[in-house]
Enzyme design. Structure first.
Site, PDB file in Angstrom:
ATOM      1  N   ASP A 162      -6.595 -22.859 -16.834  1.00  0.00           N
ATOM      2  CA  ASP A 162      -5.962 -24.067 -16.309  1.00  0.00           C
ATOM      3  C   ASP A 162      -4.663 -23.703 -15.574  1.00  0.00           C
ATOM      4  OD1 ASP A 162      -6.130 -27.033 -16.460  1.00  0.00           O
ATOM      5  OD2 ASP A 162      -4.186 -26.841 -17.445  1.00  0.00           O
ATOM      6  N   GLU A 190      -4.158 -24.009  -7.185  1.00  0.00           N
ATOM      7  CA  GLU A 190      -4.096 -25.217  -6.370  1.00  0.00           C
ATOM      8  C   GLU A 190      -3.779 -24.952  -4.909  1.00  0.00           C
ATOM      9  OE1 GLU A 190      -1.844 -28.437  -8.132  1.00  0.00           O
ATOM     10  OE2 GLU A 190      -3.480 -28.555  -9.566  1.00  0.00           O
TER      11      GLU A 190
END
Ligand code: GLC
Length: 539
Positions: A201, A271
């Site tokens: 994550d 990201e």
């Protein structure tokens, strides 16, 4: 050619609370996933499941707020249910990838409870604590993905702690050696129990600027329209709170642990950023992540020339010997069939499953599942609680399996379900779609079978084919020494032509049963995408 299993694999992003409820409490769980493995491997034909968090958690962020990394939360089952999942999956030849959530814990985690208990607690520096700015106020201007400042005041000890997401998700301090040691043990725990890899994550966030400098203000229009983050987040350029160069060393440490487990894979959430910056996460000499998970393809407007530019960027930045992963759907974004409409979501299925990359498919996308608004009183996602915050629940609705109660998701009363079931679940469910040869599900099954049978589609080179309709048509050849496929996608609602220069047999078509032969020049119908097995070339 020597390959790792994950290069030839298709990964399924399961969303544990949303897939299937095995216990009858209304929430999807490990038992429900285990019961679904027959569908996933035999009916659908995927190779690996990314499970989603199942650790002890207050579930304010869907389990990404972990209160104990090595305990299974009772709503998801027990450690025995995890072991059973691994055993059944491995018997079927399926791999299981677990979430590894290193950037933050829940504020209920005993480490944080200790850390916040006093300034002198030995675990104080396991989290990021700062004094107010001289003159008062938050230490810097960083904004959280869930809205507002990343800093939360702690009355008892008179300092702020950092939380990049919800205030109930304090960030761990990876600059503290004991934190690293404890978190590497967490990794070993799940790999020792048989996990085939981890999905990491927000891997790009583990290290922050040690001087905690202010982020620069963003130019107007910086907000990413495809992202479900709070609008506050886009008001600045996030240069100091994430993607710090020191992150690479930490990821290399994680990789070194994983390398003790032959075949285990690291998929790292990275990201949006330029392809060059993304490629850095493979590490120097490929000692970083096996598969940095990019978001740019999910964020590109659906136009052939724009997607082509992104794919050129991806392949041009790929370090020698590195392998990419691609996804067009994700639990944090709008679903494909909502974003593109049903016809183009079928075209997207062809793109996803024919690129030179490991495809990652979001549960329910194989049915053309569409997001639906979730009433306030049923929302689960605390990201929506901050004013102006956006709920990601609408993407995460339960998987519809059949036309029985709750469309087969759970035997609990509807009001008790994790999230409300799909309104169109009577048509959009696994059983109904299995009966219809031209359904989404059967398109995905054909694509998955075609990919599994083709070395070119799994491992081959990719060469783009130019078309005068560059805005509408994306076409490419996939090749190995003895296998040659051509893929052509019409991303528009008008007919389009592309000269592919080779002839062959249509294996998959989005708009009609795949039959017959294809000529050198393809006349594509609106929304038509085809996969062609090449048998001859222009004389
Ligand atoms: C990742 C997850 C997202 C979660 C966040 C914080 O971006 O995909 O769902 O809210 O991390 O853990």
């Amino acid at each position: 050619m020597r390959t790792s299993w994950w290069q030839g694999a298709v990964i399924y992003e399961n969303h544990l609370p949303s897939l299937r409820d095995g216990s009858g409490d209304g929430i999807g769980d490990l038992e429900g996933l285990t019961q679904s493995l027959g569908y996933l491997s035999a009916t659908l034909g995927i190779d690996a499941v990314w499970v989603g968090p199942f650790f002890k958690s207050p579930l304010l962020d869907q389990g990404f707020d972990v209160a104990d990394y090595t305990q299974v939360d009772p709503v998801f089952g027990s450690i025995e249910s995890f072991d059973h999942l691994i055993a059944v999956a491995h018997k079927r030849g399926l791999k299981i990838i677990v979430d590894y959530i290193p950037n933050h814990t829940s504020d209920q985690h005993p480490w944080f409870v200790e850390s916040r208990s006093s300034r002198t607690n030995p675990k104080r520096d396991w989290y990021v604590w700062r004094d107010p700015k001289p003159g008062g106020g938050v230490p810097n201007n960083w904004t959280s993905e869930a809205g507002g400042s990343v800093w939360e005041w702690d009355e008892q000890t008179g300092q702020y702690y950092l939380h990049s997401h919800l205030k109930q998700q304090p960030d761990l301090n990876w600059r503290t050696v004991d934190v690293r040691a404890a978190m590497l043990d967490v990794l070993r725990f799940w790999l020792d129990r048989g996990a085939d890899g981890v999905r990491i994550d927000v891997a790009h966030m583990l290290m922050k600027d040690p001087q905690f400098r202010d982020n620069p203000v963003a130019p107007k229009g910086n907000q990413n329209p495809f992202d479900l983050q709070h609008p506050d987040f886009g008001t600045q350029l996030h240069v100091f709170d994430r993607r710090h160069p020191d992150t690479q060393a930490v990821l290399a440490e994680i990789r070194a642990v994983v390398d003790h487990y032959p075949g285990a894979v690291t998929i790292a959430e990275i990201e949006a950023m330029s392809w060059q910056d993304w490629a850095v996460y493979y590490g120097a000499g490929l000692d970083g992540m096996h598969l940095p998970f990019p978001f740019r393809l999910l964020e590109t407007p659906w136009r052939a020339d724009l997607l082509r530019a992104e794919l050129d960027g991806l392949y041009a930045s790929l370090p020698t010997g590195a392998w990419p992963i691609v996804a067009l759907g994700n639990h944090d974004r709008e679903r494909l069939a909502k974003r593109l409409g049903p016809e183009q979501a079928r075209v997207a299925a062809v793109l996803l499953l024919t690129l030179a990359a490991t495809p990652c498919l979001l549960y329910g996308d194989e049915l053309g599942l569409i997001d639906q608004p979730v009433p306030l009183d049923r929302q689960r996602d605390y990201f929506a609680r901050a004013s102006g915050g956006v709920s990601r629940d609408s993407t995460r609705i339960p998987m519809p399996w059949d036309d029985g109660p709750n469309f087969g998701f759970s035997s609990a009363p509807e009001g008790q379900l994790w999230l409300p079931v799909a309104r169109n679940g009577a048509d959009v469910n696994v059983e109904a779609q299995l009966r219809d040869p031209e359904s989404f599900l059967n398109l995905y099954r054909r694509l998955l079978r075609t990919r599994a049978d083709s070395t070119a589609l799994r491992y081959g080179s990719i060469d783009f084919i130019s078309s005068p309709s560059a805005k509408e048509v994306l076409a490419y050849a996939r090749r190995t020494a003895d296998d040659h496929k051509v893929v052509a996608l019409n991303l528009s609602d008008r007919p389009a032509t592309v000269d592919v220069g080779v002839a062959g047999t249509v294996l998959v078509c989005t708009t009609a049963p795949a039959v017959g032969s294809a000529g050198l020049v393809l006349e594509l119908e609106p929304h038509q995408a085809v996969v062609i097995d090449v048998r001859g070339r222009r004389p």
